[in-house]
Design a protein around this motif. Structure first.
Motif: not given
Length: 200
Positions: A72, A75, A77, A91
């Motif tokens: 990850i 942010q 993502n 997310n």
């Protein structure tokens, strides 16, 4: 005599149940600690491997252990996941273990499933490139383990209960014996040895 006996049995029963619950929680905490240690080892092993090697490793040890690996970015993502297409993933910036990993270098969390039958253990570390690597594993929840162990617990409770009944019966008899003897020998009370508080 009956009241004393029942009271002792009640105390013993409560003590047995509390002891079994405490022992069960202690063993589960030890199990939980071991799972996190295993995940930590796997996370550092993955961190030492290039991302292009992850697919090859997935076919070996980690897939056999049902371990899920994710990468990850800052942010939140998902850049890589060995269990699902990353395009469909939400997310992860608000995940507890991810936040801890970015703040302190590592983070962990346990999330229970809605059915209370499974627990998901997560361990994440911050990589040198600034991303976070997370490994996770699904195990039985404490409720599931308890249900599976219920027959054994019941056998132990029954054995201890009957043992405590025998001990309670013995102590009740020893406790009441001098009083019963005194009650049937009031004319010899000066010669009867009983509890000092009963002398008057």
């Amino acid at each position: 005599k009956k009241k004393v006996y029942i009271l002792l049995v009640q105390i013993a029963t409560i003590a047995i149940l509390l002891s079994l619950i405490t022992v069960g929680l202690i063993f589960y905490k030890a199990f939980e600690k071991q799972v996190f240690l295993d995940l930590e080892t796997m996370a550092h092993l993955y961190a030492s491997v290039e991302q292009r090697e992850l697919n090859r490793l997935d076919e070996d040890v980690f897939l056999a252990n049902h371990v899920r690996i994710s990468i990850i970015d800052k942010q939140g993502n998902v850049l890589y996941d060995n269990n699902a297409p990353i395009g469909n993933m939400e997310n992860h910036a608000d995940r507890e273990e991810i936040q801890e990993a970015f703040l302190s270098g590592s983070g962990k969390a346990v999330r229970r499933s809605s059915t209370l039958e499974k627990s998901l253990f997560y361990y994440a570390i911050r990589l040198e490139n600034g991303n976070a690597l997370r490994v996770s594993k699904e195990t039985n929840s404490i409720f599931s383990i308890f249900y599976q162990s219920l027959p054994i617990f019941l056998v132990i409770v029954i054995i201890l209960f009957y043992f405590c009944m025998a001990v309670a019966r013995y102590f009740t008899r020893k406790l009441i014996e001098p009083i019963e003897y005194l009650a049937t020998n009031l004319d010899k009370k000066e010669k009867v040895k009983t509890y000092p508080e009963l002398t008057p």
